[in-house]
Write a protein that holds these residues in place. Structure first.
Motif, PDB file in Angstrom:
ATOM      1  N   LEU A  21     -22.556  -8.890 -31.522  1.00 51.86           N
ATOM      2  CA  LEU A  21     -23.750  -9.364 -31.867  1.00 51.86           C
ATOM      3  C   LEU A  21     -24.726  -8.793 -30.643  1.00 51.86           C
ATOM      4  CD1 LEU A  21     -23.336 -13.016 -33.035  1.00 51.86           C
ATOM      5  CD2 LEU A  21     -23.762 -10.859 -34.644  1.00 51.86           C
ATOM      6  N   ALA A  22     -25.755  -8.232 -31.226  1.00 57.41           N
ATOM      7  CA  ALA A  22     -26.921  -7.915 -30.191  1.00 57.41           C
ATOM      8  C   ALA A  22     -27.816  -8.866 -30.290  1.00 57.41           C
ATOM      9  CB  ALA A  22     -27.490  -6.663 -30.689  1.00 57.41           C
ATOM     10  N   ILE A  23     -27.541  -9.902 -29.532  1.00 60.32           N
ATOM     11  CA  ILE A  23     -28.664 -11.090 -29.346  1.00 60.32           C
ATOM     12  C   ILE A  23     -29.344 -10.960 -27.982  1.00 60.32           C
ATOM     13  CG2 ILE A  23     -28.654 -13.605 -29.239  1.00 60.32           C
ATOM     14  CD1 ILE A  23     -26.486 -13.929 -31.280  1.00 60.32           C
ATOM     15  N   ASN A  24     -30.667 -10.919 -28.061  1.00 61.55           N
ATOM     16  CA  ASN A  24     -31.236 -11.165 -26.913  1.00 61.55           C
ATOM     17  C   ASN A  24     -31.684 -12.442 -26.419  1.00 61.55           C
ATOM     18  OD1 ASN A  24     -31.666  -8.321 -26.561  1.00 61.55           O
ATOM     19  ND2 ASN A  24     -33.323  -8.096 -28.116  1.00 61.55           N
ATOM     20  N   VAL A  25     -31.412 -12.829 -25.316  1.00 64.72           N
ATOM     21  CA  VAL A  25     -31.385 -14.271 -24.750  1.00 64.72           C
ATOM     22  C   VAL A  25     -33.052 -14.311 -24.609  1.00 64.72           C
ATOM     23  CG1 VAL A  25     -31.122 -15.896 -23.103  1.00 64.72           C
ATOM     24  CG2 VAL A  25     -29.244 -14.570 -24.076  1.00 64.72           C
ATOM     25  N   TYR A  26     -33.929 -15.258 -25.153  1.00 63.13           N
ATOM     26  CA  TYR A  26     -35.022 -15.347 -25.154  1.00 63.13           C
ATOM     27  C   TYR A  26     -35.408 -16.338 -23.950  1.00 63.13           C
ATOM     28  CZ  TYR A  26     -39.986 -16.078 -26.004  1.00 63.13           C
ATOM     29  OH  TYR A  26     -41.597 -16.245 -26.072  1.00 63.13           O
ATOM     30  N   LYS A  27     -34.997 -17.611 -24.236  1.00 62.99           N
ATOM     31  CA  LYS A  27     -35.325 -18.676 -23.574  1.00 62.99           C
ATOM     32  C   LYS A  27     -33.881 -19.713 -23.381  1.00 62.99           C
ATOM     33  CE  LYS A  27     -38.157 -22.679 -22.940  1.00 62.99           C
ATOM     34  NZ  LYS A  27     -39.555 -23.277 -23.471  1.00 62.99           N
ATOM     35  N   VAL A  28     -33.625 -20.001 -22.099  1.00 57.04           N
ATOM     36  CA  VAL A  28     -32.517 -20.812 -22.021  1.00 57.04           C
ATOM     37  C   VAL A  28     -32.872 -22.444 -21.879  1.00 57.04           C
ATOM     38  CG1 VAL A  28     -30.416 -21.606 -20.501  1.00 57.04           C
ATOM     39  CG2 VAL A  28     -31.074 -19.102 -21.017  1.00 57.04           C
ATOM     40  N   ILE A  29     -32.145 -23.214 -22.799  1.00 56.15           N
ATOM     41  CA  ILE A  29     -33.043 -24.651 -22.770  1.00 56.15           C
ATOM     42  C   ILE A  29     -31.910 -25.499 -21.772  1.00 56.15           C
ATOM     43  CG2 ILE A  29     -33.153 -26.656 -24.071  1.00 56.15           C
ATOM     44  CD1 ILE A  29     -35.028 -24.141 -24.817  1.00 56.15           C
ATOM     45  N   VAL A  30     -30.466 -25.207 -21.907  1.00 59.77           N
ATOM     46  CA  VAL A  30     -29.665 -25.776 -20.852  1.00 59.77           C
ATOM     47  C   VAL A  30     -28.671 -24.747 -20.541  1.00 59.77           C
ATOM     48  CG1 VAL A  30     -27.843 -27.522 -20.733  1.00 59.77           C
ATOM     49  CG2 VAL A  30     -29.834 -28.086 -22.160  1.00 59.77           C
ATOM     50  N   ARG A  31     -28.690 -24.621 -19.114  1.00 58.73           N
ATOM     51  CA  ARG A  31     -27.779 -23.656 -18.589  1.00 58.73           C
ATOM     52  C   ARG A  31     -26.472 -24.203 -18.138  1.00 58.73           C
ATOM     53  NH1 ARG A  31     -29.041 -18.678 -17.238  1.00 58.73           N
ATOM     54  NH2 ARG A  31     -31.396 -19.106 -17.370  1.00 58.73           N
ATOM     55  N   GLU A  32     -25.223 -23.797 -18.630  1.00 60.30           N
ATOM     56  CA  GLU A  32     -23.875 -24.056 -17.863  1.00 60.30           C
ATOM     57  C   GLU A  32     -23.723 -25.493 -17.873  1.00 60.30           C
ATOM     58  OE1 GLU A  32     -23.009 -21.544 -14.851  1.00 60.30           O
ATOM     59  OE2 GLU A  32     -22.860 -19.532 -16.040  1.00 60.30           O
ATOM     60  N   ALA A  33     -24.034 -26.275 -18.815  1.00 60.18           N
ATOM     61  CA  ALA A  33     -23.584 -27.705 -18.617  1.00 60.18           C
ATOM     62  C   ALA A  33     -22.222 -28.109 -19.152  1.00 60.18           C
ATOM     63  CB  ALA A  33     -24.831 -28.598 -19.643  1.00 60.18           C
ATOM     64  N   PRO A  34     -21.641 -29.040 -18.287  1.00 65.08           N
ATOM     65  CA  PRO A  34     -20.426 -29.526 -18.556  1.00 65.08           C
ATOM     66  C   PRO A  34     -20.163 -30.253 -19.934  1.00 65.08           C
ATOM     67  CG  PRO A  34     -20.908 -30.207 -16.391  1.00 65.08           C
ATOM     68  CD  PRO A  34     -22.229 -29.590 -17.270  1.00 65.08           C
ATOM     69  N   VAL A  35     -19.202 -29.571 -20.894  1.00 61.91           N
ATOM     70  CA  VAL A  35     -19.161 -30.368 -22.279  1.00 61.91           C
ATOM     71  C   VAL A  35     -17.796 -30.885 -22.142  1.00 61.91           C
ATOM     72  CG1 VAL A  35     -21.025 -29.224 -23.253  1.00 61.91           C
ATOM     73  CG2 VAL A  35     -18.732 -28.252 -23.471  1.00 61.91           C
ATOM     74  N   SER A  36     -16.764 -30.797 -21.251  1.00 57.35           N
ATOM     75  CA  SER A  36     -15.599 -31.361 -21.101  1.00 57.35           C
ATOM     76  C   SER A  36     -15.081 -31.011 -19.685  1.00 57.35           C
ATOM     77  CB  SER A  36     -14.525 -30.742 -22.010  1.00 57.35           C
ATOM     78  OG  SER A  36     -14.171 -29.298 -21.559  1.00 57.35           O
ATOM     79  N   ARG A  37     -14.165 -31.454 -19.165  1.00 56.51           N
ATOM     80  CA  ARG A  37     -13.539 -31.231 -17.837  1.00 56.51           C
ATOM     81  C   ARG A  37     -13.523 -29.624 -17.443  1.00 56.51           C
ATOM     82  NH1 ARG A  37     -13.136 -36.458 -16.467  1.00 56.51           N
ATOM     83  NH2 ARG A  37     -12.019 -37.899 -17.618  1.00 56.51           N
ATOM     84  N   SER A  38     -13.225 -28.909 -18.714  1.00 53.58           N
ATOM     85  CA  SER A  38     -12.903 -27.362 -18.249  1.00 53.58           C
ATOM     86  C   SER A  38     -13.800 -26.796 -18.973  1.00 53.58           C
ATOM     87  CB  SER A  38     -11.614 -27.255 -18.721  1.00 53.58           C
ATOM     88  OG  SER A  38     -11.285 -27.350 -20.033  1.00 53.58           O
ATOM     89  N   ALA A  39     -14.884 -26.877 -19.675  1.00 54.92           N
ATOM     90  CA  ALA A  39     -15.885 -26.170 -20.348  1.00 54.92           C
ATOM     91  C   ALA A  39     -17.285 -26.426 -20.228  1.00 54.92           C
ATOM     92  CB  ALA A  39     -15.454 -26.063 -21.883  1.00 54.92           C
TER      93      ALA A  39
END
Length: 164
Positions: A21-39
């Protein structure tokens, strides 16, 4: 600031390589937030005002793991984007797992493979989001072992009514 730009470019490259997919990141709302102990999850808008969650794990991750992470973050999934743009990816894995479990049977429909589709390997995951349920995007706090607010954000995708 420069690190964020490099992260966005790296994210766009990962979306091209993994999902086609050629998706252009326009605006990041949350950057690299932990959602488990390893993700870690990044929630962002593309240039067409679609909201996505990109979830990358250090170890193995299944479709079910990504679905649970999205749900616990307070997001509502519209679509789980298949790797490589293969629209049949989750269904084919579900059929394979069903046949492994029941060698003499063939799946008759969606109901037979629904559970087994959840066992498809899905790392990284890209989820198109249709709504932020409560106006809060949550993250996992490893020290407390519970979820807390990462960002206050309201979003609901409005689908136009079809003309009859």
């Amino acid at each position: 600031m420069n690190d964020e730009i490099y992260n966005d470019i790296g994210l766009e490259q990962a979306l091209r390589d993994r999902f086609g997919l050629a998706i252009n990141v326009y605006k990041v709302i949350v950057r690299e937030a932990p959602v488990s102990r390893s993700a870690l999850a990044t929630v962002f808008f593309d240039d067409k005002n679609n909201l996505y969650a990109f979830i990358a794990a250090k170890g193995q991750q299944l479709l079910d793991d990504a679905a649970k992470a999205v749900l616990r973050m307070g997001l509502e999934a519209e679509r789980f984007m298949p790797p490589g743009g293969d629209a049949e990816y989750f269904d084919s894995i579900g059929r394979e797992r069903f046949k492994d479990m029941f060698p003499g049977r063939t799946p008759r429909g969606e109901d037979d493979i629904r559970y087994y589709k959840k066992l498809a390997p899905y790392n990284p995951a890209l989820v198109k989001i249709s709504a932020v349920k409560t106006g809060e995007i949550k993250r996992f706090d490893d020290e407390l072992g519970q979820w807390r607010v990462a960002a206050h954000f309201s979003y609901r995708k409005v689908h136009p009514l079809s003309k009859a």
